[in-house]
Design a protein around this motif. Sequence first.
Motif, PDB file in Angstrom:
ATOM      1  N   LEU A   5     -19.159  51.680  58.079  1.00 33.00           N
ATOM      2  CA  LEU A   5     -18.632  52.261  59.311  1.00 33.00           C
ATOM      3  C   LEU A   5     -19.719  53.025  60.049  1.00 33.00           C
ATOM      4  O   LEU A   5     -19.791  52.998  61.276  1.00 33.00           O
ATOM      5  N   LEU A   6     -20.602  53.683  59.299  1.00 33.51           N
ATOM      6  CA  LEU A   6     -21.719  54.379  59.942  1.00 33.51           C
ATOM      7  C   LEU A   6     -22.677  53.381  60.575  1.00 33.51           C
ATOM      8  O   LEU A   6     -23.195  53.613  61.660  1.00 33.51           O
ATOM      9  N   ALA A   7     -22.906  52.258  59.881  1.00 35.00           N
ATOM     10  CA  ALA A   7     -23.768  51.220  60.449  1.00 35.00           C
ATOM     11  C   ALA A   7     -23.162  50.697  61.739  1.00 35.00           C
ATOM     12  O   ALA A   7     -23.869  50.486  62.726  1.00 35.00           O
ATOM     13  N   ALA A  45     -13.840  46.988  56.439  1.00 37.86           N
ATOM     14  CA  ALA A  45     -12.811  47.919  56.907  1.00 37.86           C
ATOM     15  C   ALA A  45     -11.471  47.630  56.243  1.00 37.86           C
ATOM     16  O   ALA A  45     -11.081  46.478  56.068  1.00 37.86           O
ATOM     17  N   ALA A  46     -10.757  48.688  55.890  1.00 38.36           N
ATOM     18  CA  ALA A  46      -9.414  48.526  55.309  1.00 38.36           C
ATOM     19  C   ALA A  46      -8.421  48.092  56.373  1.00 38.36           C
ATOM     20  O   ALA A  46      -7.450  47.412  56.084  1.00 38.36           O
ATOM     21  N   GLY A  47      -8.670  48.496  57.617  1.00 34.61           N
ATOM     22  CA  GLY A  47      -7.758  48.140  58.690  1.00 34.61           C
ATOM     23  C   GLY A  47      -8.448  48.057  60.030  1.00 34.61           C
ATOM     24  O   GLY A  47      -9.525  48.627  60.238  1.00 34.61           O
ATOM     25  N   LEU A  48      -7.837  47.322  60.927  1.00 37.30           N
ATOM     26  CA  LEU A  48      -8.290  47.223  62.307  1.00 37.30           C
ATOM     27  C   LEU A  48      -7.035  47.342  63.157  1.00 37.30           C
ATOM     28  O   LEU A  48      -6.126  46.506  63.060  1.00 37.30           O
ATOM     29  N   VAL A  49      -6.966  48.416  63.942  1.00 38.85           N
ATOM     30  CA  VAL A  49      -5.759  48.709  64.715  1.00 38.85           C
ATOM     31  C   VAL A  49      -6.118  48.986  66.170  1.00 38.85           C
ATOM     32  O   VAL A  49      -7.213  49.427  66.481  1.00 38.85           O
ATOM     33  N   GLU A  50      -5.159  48.688  67.043  1.00 36.59           N
ATOM     34  CA  GLU A  50      -5.298  49.095  68.435  1.00 36.59           C
ATOM     35  C   GLU A  50      -4.545  50.409  68.576  1.00 36.59           C
ATOM     36  O   GLU A  50      -3.410  50.538  68.110  1.00 36.59           O
ATOM     37  N   ILE A  51      -5.201  51.387  69.206  1.00 34.05           N
ATOM     38  CA  ILE A  51      -4.570  52.690  69.379  1.00 34.05           C
ATOM     39  C   ILE A  51      -4.460  53.045  70.844  1.00 34.05           C
ATOM     40  O   ILE A  51      -5.178  52.507  71.691  1.00 34.05           O
ATOM     41  N   GLU A  52      -3.539  53.951  71.117  1.00 32.50           N
ATOM     42  CA  GLU A  52      -3.424  54.600  72.414  1.00 32.50           C
ATOM     43  C   GLU A  52      -3.540  56.093  72.131  1.00 32.50           C
ATOM     44  O   GLU A  52      -2.821  56.633  71.287  1.00 32.50           O
ATOM     45  N   VAL A  53      -4.464  56.754  72.826  1.00 30.71           N
ATOM     46  CA  VAL A  53      -4.667  58.184  72.622  1.00 30.71           C
ATOM     47  C   VAL A  53      -3.632  58.945  73.445  1.00 30.71           C
ATOM     48  O   VAL A  53      -3.507  58.742  74.650  1.00 30.71           O
ATOM     49  N   VAL A  68      -0.639  50.971  68.275  1.00 33.37           N
ATOM     50  CA  VAL A  68       0.215  50.098  69.081  1.00 33.37           C
ATOM     51  C   VAL A  68       0.193  48.648  68.594  1.00 33.37           C
ATOM     52  O   VAL A  68       1.121  47.890  68.880  1.00 33.37           O
ATOM     53  N   ARG A  69      -0.866  48.244  67.876  1.00 31.00           N
ATOM     54  CA  ARG A  69      -0.955  46.906  67.282  1.00 31.00           C
ATOM     55  C   ARG A  69      -1.776  47.000  66.008  1.00 31.00           C
ATOM     56  O   ARG A  69      -2.689  47.802  65.914  1.00 31.00           O
ATOM     57  N   VAL A  70      -1.466  46.125  65.081  1.00 32.47           N
ATOM     58  CA  VAL A  70      -2.224  46.050  63.834  1.00 32.47           C
ATOM     59  C   VAL A  70      -2.746  44.635  63.689  1.00 32.47           C
ATOM     60  O   VAL A  70      -1.980  43.675  63.747  1.00 32.47           O
ATOM     61  N   HIS A  71      -4.062  44.505  63.544  1.00 30.41           N
ATOM     62  CA  HIS A  71      -4.639  43.192  63.285  1.00 30.41           C
ATOM     63  C   HIS A  71      -4.867  43.002  61.788  1.00 30.41           C
ATOM     64  O   HIS A  71      -4.667  41.925  61.254  1.00 30.41           O
ATOM     65  N   LYS A  72      -5.301  44.057  61.120  1.00 27.69           N
ATOM     66  CA  LYS A  72      -5.670  43.968  59.706  1.00 27.69           C
ATOM     67  C   LYS A  72      -5.263  45.268  59.025  1.00 27.69           C
ATOM     68  O   LYS A  72      -5.446  46.348  59.573  1.00 27.69           O
ATOM     69  N   GLY A  73      -4.726  45.149  57.821  1.00 28.84           N
ATOM     70  CA  GLY A  73      -4.434  46.329  57.024  1.00 28.84           C
ATOM     71  C   GLY A  73      -2.959  46.655  56.962  1.00 28.84           C
ATOM     72  O   GLY A  73      -2.130  46.078  57.662  1.00 28.84           O
ATOM     73  N   ASP A  74      -2.665  47.625  56.110  1.00 30.18           N
ATOM     74  CA  ASP A  74      -1.289  48.046  55.865  1.00 30.18           C
ATOM     75  C   ASP A  74      -1.012  49.316  56.669  1.00 30.18           C
ATOM     76  O   ASP A  74      -0.900  50.402  56.111  1.00 30.18           O
ATOM     77  N   VAL A  75      -0.934  49.161  57.970  1.00 31.38           N
ATOM     78  CA  VAL A  75      -0.695  50.287  58.874  1.00 31.38           C
ATOM     79  C   VAL A  75       0.525  49.939  59.723  1.00 31.38           C
ATOM     80  O   VAL A  75       0.622  48.828  60.236  1.00 31.38           O
ATOM     81  N   TRP A 103      -9.426  49.126  70.236  1.00 30.39           N
ATOM     82  CA  TRP A 103      -9.415  48.798  68.817  1.00 30.39           C
ATOM     83  C   TRP A 103     -10.352  49.717  68.053  1.00 30.39           C
ATOM     84  O   TRP A 103     -11.424  50.040  68.529  1.00 30.39           O
ATOM     85  N   MET A 104      -9.929  50.134  66.842  1.00 35.57           N
ATOM     86  CA  MET A 104     -10.793  50.918  65.974  1.00 35.57           C
ATOM     87  C   MET A 104     -10.540  50.522  64.522  1.00 35.57           C
ATOM     88  O   MET A 104      -9.467  50.048  64.164  1.00 35.57           O
ATOM     89  N   TYR A 105     -11.580  50.699  63.712  1.00 34.88           N
ATOM     90  CA  TYR A 105     -11.464  50.486  62.279  1.00 34.88           C
ATOM     91  C   TYR A 105     -10.874  51.727  61.638  1.00 34.88           C
ATOM     92  O   TYR A 105     -11.139  52.842  62.077  1.00 34.88           O
ATOM     93  N   VAL A 106     -10.064  51.530  60.606  1.00 36.87           N
ATOM     94  CA  VAL A 106      -9.578  52.640  59.802  1.00 36.87           C
ATOM     95  C   VAL A 106      -9.908  52.343  58.348  1.00 36.87           C
ATOM     96  O   VAL A 106      -9.978  51.177  57.940  1.00 36.87           O
ATOM     97  N   GLY A 107     -10.112  53.419  57.594  1.00 35.36           N
ATOM     98  CA  GLY A 107     -10.397  53.293  56.173  1.00 35.36           C
ATOM     99  C   GLY A 107      -9.118  53.320  55.363  1.00 35.36           C
ATOM    100  O   GLY A 107      -8.007  53.305  55.900  1.00 35.36           O
ATOM    101  N   ALA A 108      -9.273  53.404  54.067  1.00 36.86           N
ATOM    102  CA  ALA A 108      -8.124  53.443  53.173  1.00 36.86           C
ATOM    103  C   ALA A 108      -7.411  54.791  53.258  1.00 36.86           C
ATOM    104  O   ALA A 108      -6.232  54.887  52.955  1.00 36.86           O
ATOM    105  N   SER A 109      -8.109  55.845  53.702  1.00 38.27           N
ATOM    106  CA  SER A 109      -7.491  57.156  53.849  1.00 38.27           C
ATOM    107  C   SER A 109      -7.425  57.536  55.325  1.00 38.27           C
ATOM    108  O   SER A 109      -8.081  56.928  56.172  1.00 38.27           O
ATOM    109  N   GLU A 110      -6.636  58.561  55.625  1.00 39.47           N
ATOM    110  CA  GLU A 110      -6.470  59.031  57.008  1.00 39.47           C
ATOM    111  C   GLU A 110      -7.818  59.416  57.621  1.00 39.47           C
ATOM    112  O   GLU A 110      -8.577  60.161  56.997  1.00 39.47           O
ATOM    113  N   PRO A 111      -8.110  58.959  58.810  1.00 37.39           N
ATOM    114  CA  PRO A 111      -9.354  59.401  59.451  1.00 37.39           C
ATOM    115  C   PRO A 111      -9.204  60.850  59.928  1.00 37.39           C
ATOM    116  O   PRO A 111      -8.182  61.214  60.494  1.00 37.39           O
ATOM    117  N   GLU A 112     -10.203  61.663  59.659  1.00 36.87           N
ATOM    118  CA  GLU A 112     -10.200  63.041  60.143  1.00 36.87           C
ATOM    119  C   GLU A 112     -10.961  63.155  61.457  1.00 36.87           C
ATOM    120  O   GLU A 112     -10.688  64.025  62.263  1.00 36.87           O
TER     121      GLU A 112
END
Length: 135
Positions: A5-7, A45-53, A68-75, A103-112
Amino acid sequence: MRAPLLAFALIAALVAASPATACSRPPPFTDAQIEAFVLGDYRAAAGLVEIEVLTDATFETPGTARVVRVHKGDVAVGRLYRMRGNRDSCSPGNFMTAGMRGWMYVGASEPEEFPGLLSADAIRILRRNGVELQR
């Protein structure tokens, strides 16, 4: 998982041609290297989701984003994330402003911290490689 994710954050900053603050830029990456980084981050990435801020975030005060949408992961669609802005020494930071959507990547834990939205270039690379993100 933090390293991929840092890369990606580094590549996104380079692709977007953001000015660096108080650090030197690495030599330019080739298109093949950028594509490899983007695809590697997608696979890691554990997940790839579309978000609305929904509410702004500062570096000190978290804001809220809704899935608002989930492409990948258990979200679950509708899930809320509370994240602060993210600032590092080599970029101006990833800011979360009400109304942003992408779209943003999410990890297995909540992003801080807000990891930033995928750039249009990264989305084009993913689509070119068979990742069907809804428009």
